[in-house]
Design a protein around this motif. Structure first.
Motif, PDB file in Angstrom:
ATOM      1  N   THR A  23       0.899  -1.109  -0.144  1.00  0.00           N
ATOM      2  CA  THR A  23       0.040  -0.101   0.036  1.00  0.00           C
ATOM      3  C   THR A  23       0.915   1.335   0.044  1.00  0.00           C
ATOM      4  OG1 THR A  23      -1.670   1.001   1.087  1.00  0.00           O
ATOM      5  CG2 THR A  23      -0.291   0.018   2.620  1.00  0.00           C
ATOM      6  N   SER A  43       4.412   0.366  -5.396  1.00  0.00           N
ATOM      7  CA  SER A  43       3.413  -0.386  -4.808  1.00  0.00           C
ATOM      8  C   SER A  43       2.305  -1.032  -5.940  1.00  0.00           C
ATOM      9  CB  SER A  43       2.784   0.077  -3.565  1.00  0.00           C
ATOM     10  OG  SER A  43       2.158   1.318  -4.035  1.00  0.00           O
ATOM     11  N   GLN A  44       1.814   0.052  -6.461  1.00  0.00           N
ATOM     12  CA  GLN A  44       0.773  -0.525  -7.585  1.00  0.00           C
ATOM     13  C   GLN A  44       1.204  -1.375  -8.652  1.00  0.00           C
ATOM     14  OE1 GLN A  44      -1.308   3.001  -9.002  1.00  0.00           O
ATOM     15  NE2 GLN A  44      -3.019   1.799  -9.706  1.00  0.00           N
ATOM     16  N   SER A  45       2.426  -1.040  -8.852  1.00  0.00           N
ATOM     17  CA  SER A  45       3.039  -2.116 -10.031  1.00  0.00           C
ATOM     18  C   SER A  45       3.407  -3.459  -9.617  1.00  0.00           C
ATOM     19  CB  SER A  45       4.193  -1.291 -10.697  1.00  0.00           C
ATOM     20  OG  SER A  45       5.378  -1.041 -10.093  1.00  0.00           O
ATOM     21  N   ASN A  47       1.788  -4.950  -6.887  1.00  0.00           N
ATOM     22  CA  ASN A  47       0.596  -5.550  -6.724  1.00  0.00           C
ATOM     23  C   ASN A  47      -0.124  -6.178  -7.966  1.00  0.00           C
ATOM     24  OD1 ASN A  47       0.506  -5.111  -4.111  1.00  0.00           O
ATOM     25  ND2 ASN A  47      -0.721  -3.249  -4.221  1.00  0.00           N
ATOM     26  N   GLN A  48       0.115  -5.244  -9.263  1.00  0.00           N
ATOM     27  CA  GLN A  48      -0.510  -5.560 -10.392  1.00  0.00           C
ATOM     28  C   GLN A  48       0.352  -6.813 -10.873  1.00  0.00           C
ATOM     29  OE1 GLN A  48      -3.241  -4.590 -12.025  1.00  0.00           O
ATOM     30  NE2 GLN A  48      -2.827  -6.591 -13.065  1.00  0.00           N
TER      31      GLN A  48
END
Length: 73
Positions: A23, A43-45, A47-48
């Motif tokens: 997060t 974090s977003q990449s 997680n993806q």
């Protein structure tokens, strides 16, 4: 990497704990001293990437999540 190893060694079911995802705004670790900025920035990449990997392995490996996870639909 471990999930890929499991599939290559014919494991078909695994249980995961603490596989909750990253997060940007919250705590990523029990001990905040263990947190590092690069994980927050990406974090977003990250997680993806994990979501894509889990989808790729879905027909081969069944995962049971023992704790809350961003990767459970």
């Amino acid at each position: 990497m471990l999930l890929n190893v499991l599939t290559k060694t014919s494991v078909h079911h695994a249980a995961c704990a603490g596989f909750d995802g990253y997060t940007v705004d919250g705590d990523n670790y029990y001990n905040s001293a263990m947190d590092y900025q690069i994980a927050r920035e990406k974090s977003q990449s990250i997680n993806q990437y994990v979501i894509d990997t889990l989808e790729r392995l879905a027909g081969t490996l069944t995962l049971e999540f023992l704790t809350d996870s961003k990767y459970v639909k």
